[in-house]
Design a protein around this motif. Structure first.
Motif, mmCIF file in Angstrom:
data_model
loop_
_atom_site.group_PDB
_atom_site.id
_atom_site.type_symbol
_atom_site.label_atom_id
_atom_site.label_comp_id
_atom_site.label_asym_id
_atom_site.label_seq_id
_atom_site.Cartn_x
_atom_site.Cartn_y
_atom_site.Cartn_z
ATOM 1 N N TYR B 33 -10.330 -31.698 2.467
ATOM 2 C CA TYR B 33 -8.947 -32.082 2.166
ATOM 3 C C TYR B 33 -8.227 -32.451 3.462
ATOM 4 N N PHE B 45 -0.149 -32.801 0.403
ATOM 5 C CA PHE B 45 -1.519 -33.225 0.135
ATOM 6 C C PHE B 45 -1.656 -34.720 0.397
ATOM 7 N N TYR B 48 -8.485 -36.029 -0.903
ATOM 8 C CA TYR B 48 -9.501 -35.015 -1.205
ATOM 9 C C TYR B 48 -10.846 -35.702 -1.423
ATOM 10 N N ASP B 56 -9.976 -38.609 -4.102
ATOM 11 C CA ASP B 56 -8.639 -38.663 -4.693
ATOM 12 C C ASP B 56 -7.669 -39.017 -3.580
ATOM 13 N N SER B 58 -4.541 -40.002 -4.034
ATOM 14 C CA SER B 58 -3.211 -40.105 -4.632
ATOM 15 C C SER B 58 -2.085 -39.628 -3.727
#
Lengths: 117, 114
Positions: B33, B45, B48, B56, B58
């Protein structure tokens, strides 16, 4: 969507005093809850976690937290703090039903605990 | 054993330059991550990776941000045409499994864009 609120950005206490760091979350589904600690100039490390079962969870360094579903809270406590506990503490949540995306942790903004002699 | 390592620990760059930040996860950890930590803003975030699955992305704030993970191990986060608002600490974490939130964090790279 989920969110985490840490109500206190800073908490100063004296050594050997008890401390409570507050965390509230919002989520429409069941969650896993975590507390991470970040010492100065270091990365985060896991302090404790709630996955299921007993609502009182114990972590490292004498910390514990209690999951309260009705109040959507996960407050962190320690009965007697040491100067070495001075650090920033982050509450985090992951949603059990986020379409398989429960690897995403949503963090609060952190609480800086300062323990004074 | 060795933890998550990141390099450089500090990076100062001029606005408009590209930067690359590196993360070496714990050996055997399949999940990786990237987070961004800005003053008073907690952790955001970014991206990932899990094994050979599509990452991911996003959380990436703009198309100036990209990341790759080679051979399921080392990861590089690239920021193109850096802006002052990119100044932050970039944290990498790895995990032996996807679930349960047990992420192991590196010390971070402090990026300052002047």
């Amino acid at each position: 969507a989920q969110s985490v609120t840490q109500l206190d950005s800073q908490v100063p206490v004296f050594e050997e005093a008890p401390v409570e760091l507050r965390c509230n979350y919002s989520s429409s589904v069941s969650v896993y809850l975590f507390w991470y600690v970040q010492y100065p100039n270091q990365g985060l490390q896991l302090l404790l976690k709630y996955l299921s079962g007993s609502t009182l969870v114990k972590g490292i360094n004498g910390f514990e937290a209690e999951f309260n579903k009705s109040q959507t809270s996960f407050h962190l406590r320690k009965p007697s703090v040491h100067i070495s506990d001075t650090a920033e503490y982050f509450c985090a949540v992951t949603d059990l039903n986020s379409g398989g995306s429960n690897y995403k942790l949503t963090f609060g903004k952190g609480t800086l605990l300062t323990v004074n002699p | 054993g060795a933890g998550v390592s990141q390099s450089p620990s500090n990076k100062v760059t001029e606005k408009g330059k590209d930067v690359e930040l590196r993360c070496d996860p714990i050996s055997g950890h399949t999940a990786l991550y990237w987070y961004r930590q800005s003053l008073g803003q907690g952790l955001e975030f970014l991206i990932y990776f899990q094994g050979n699955s599509a990452p991911d992305k996003s959380g990436l704030p703009s198309d100036r941000f990209s990341a790759e993970r080679t051979g399921g191990s080392v990861s590089t986060l690239t920021i193109q045409r850096t802006q002052q608002e990119d100044s932050a600490v970039y944290l990498c974490a790895s995990s032996p499994r996807v679930l349960l939130g047990e992420q192991y964090f590196g010390p971070g790279t402090r990026l300052t864009v002047t």
